[in-house]
Design a protein around this motif. Structure first.
Motif, PDB file in Angstrom:
ATOM      1  N   ASP A  35       0.825  -1.216   0.000  1.00 58.37           N
ATOM      2  CA  ASP A  35       0.000   0.000   0.000  1.00 58.37           C
ATOM      3  C   ASP A  35       0.855   1.260   0.000  1.00 58.37           C
ATOM      4  N   GLU A  36       1.973   1.220   0.729  1.00 59.36           N
ATOM      5  CA  GLU A  36       2.909   2.353   0.760  1.00 59.36           C
ATOM      6  C   GLU A  36       4.311   1.815   0.966  1.00 59.36           C
ATOM      7  N   SER A  37       5.283   2.440   0.297  1.00 59.28           N
ATOM      8  CA  SER A  37       6.671   2.021   0.430  1.00 59.28           C
ATOM      9  C   SER A  37       7.594   3.104  -0.123  1.00 59.28           C
ATOM     10  N   PRO A  38       8.780   3.257   0.472  1.00 55.92           N
ATOM     11  CA  PRO A  38       9.740   4.223  -0.068  1.00 55.92           C
ATOM     12  C   PRO A  38      10.507   3.690  -1.281  1.00 55.92           C
ATOM     13  N   GLY A  39      10.340   2.393  -1.601  1.00 49.61           N
ATOM     14  CA  GLY A  39      11.046   1.850  -2.751  1.00 49.61           C
ATOM     15  C   GLY A  39      10.934   0.340  -2.832  1.00 49.61           C
ATOM     16  N   GLU A  40      11.267  -0.190  -3.992  1.00 53.34           N
ATOM     17  CA  GLU A  40      11.121  -1.620  -4.274  1.00 53.34           C
ATOM     18  C   GLU A  40      11.913  -2.507  -3.310  1.00 53.34           C
ATOM     19  N   VAL A  41      13.122  -2.109  -2.952  1.00 53.56           N
ATOM     20  CA  VAL A  41      13.932  -2.944  -2.065  1.00 53.56           C
ATOM     21  C   VAL A  41      13.245  -3.105  -0.702  1.00 53.56           C
ATOM     22  N   PHE A  42      12.598  -2.057  -0.216  1.00 51.62           N
ATOM     23  CA  PHE A  42      11.869  -2.133   1.052  1.00 51.62           C
ATOM     24  C   PHE A  42      10.618  -2.990   0.898  1.00 51.62           C
ATOM     25  N   SER A  43       9.925  -2.833  -0.216  1.00 51.66           N
ATOM     26  CA  SER A  43       8.721  -3.624  -0.464  1.00 51.66           C
ATOM     27  C   SER A  43       9.048  -5.111  -0.467  1.00 51.66           C
ATOM     28  N   GLN A  44      10.070  -5.490  -1.203  1.00 47.83           N
ATOM     29  CA  GLN A  44      10.443  -6.901  -1.303  1.00 47.83           C
ATOM     30  C   GLN A  44      10.885  -7.469   0.050  1.00 47.83           C
ATOM     31  N   GLU A  45      11.609  -6.680   0.813  1.00 48.58           N
ATOM     32  CA  GLU A  45      12.063  -7.155   2.136  1.00 48.58           C
ATOM     33  C   GLU A  45      10.886  -7.295   3.094  1.00 48.58           C
ATOM     34  N   ALA A  46       9.945  -6.367   3.060  1.00 45.66           N
ATOM     35  CA  ALA A  46       8.770  -6.451   3.926  1.00 45.66           C
ATOM     36  C   ALA A  46       7.928  -7.680   3.570  1.00 45.66           C
ATOM     37  N   ARG A  48       9.026 -10.438   2.163  1.00 43.30           N
ATOM     38  CA  ARG A  48       9.799 -11.607   2.601  1.00 43.30           C
ATOM     39  C   ARG A  48       9.599 -11.852   4.092  1.00 43.30           C
ATOM     40  N   LEU A  49       9.692 -10.773   4.890  1.00 41.09           N
ATOM     41  CA  LEU A  49       9.504 -10.918   6.338  1.00 41.09           C
ATOM     42  C   LEU A  49       8.110 -11.447   6.666  1.00 41.09           C
ATOM     43  N   LEU A  50       7.105 -10.943   5.979  1.00 45.24           N
ATOM     44  CA  LEU A  50       5.733 -11.390   6.213  1.00 45.24           C
ATOM     45  C   LEU A  50       5.574 -12.860   5.830  1.00 45.24           C
ATOM     46  N   GLN A  51       6.096 -13.245   4.675  1.00 50.30           N
ATOM     47  CA  GLN A  51       5.958 -14.620   4.200  1.00 50.30           C
ATOM     48  C   GLN A  51       6.734 -15.619   5.050  1.00 50.30           C
ATOM     49  N   GLU A  52       7.872 -15.217   5.583  1.00 50.69           N
ATOM     50  CA  GLU A  52       8.693 -16.125   6.382  1.00 50.69           C
ATOM     51  C   GLU A  52       8.358 -16.067   7.870  1.00 50.69           C
TER      52      GLU A  52
END
Length: 79
Positions: A35-46, A48-52
């Motif tokens: 919904d909101e993110s400062p950039g793709e690298v943060f989105s992908q890491e968030a 990953r954290l949620l999925q794991e």
């Protein structure tokens, strides 16, 4: 767990990613949206954290699991 950024990533002191998702029958996040993110690298890491991360419990409405979306804020801070 450690954050997975590469040395070339430009990381601000603080960043917030807001994700929305549904909790599946086995308690796993499904249909994840950024919904909101400062950039793709943060989105992908968030994501990953949620999925794991651990399983979730669905919202129960009148004794029945609800299919409503959940929102979560994931904050990144540089120390």
């Amino acid at each position: 767990d450690t954050l997975r950024f590469t040395e070339g990533d430009s990381i601000p002191g603080e960043a917030m990613v807001i994700l929305s998702f549904r909790v599946g029958p086995q308690g796993r996040p499904q249909d994840i949206n950024v919904d909101e993110s400062p950039g793709e690298v943060f989105s992908q890491e968030a994501i990953r954290l949620l999925q794991e991360g651990p399983d979730w419990s669905p919202l129960i409405v009148n004794g029945v699991p609800s299919d409503e979306k959940v929102r979560v804020n994931i904050e990144f801070r540089r120390e």
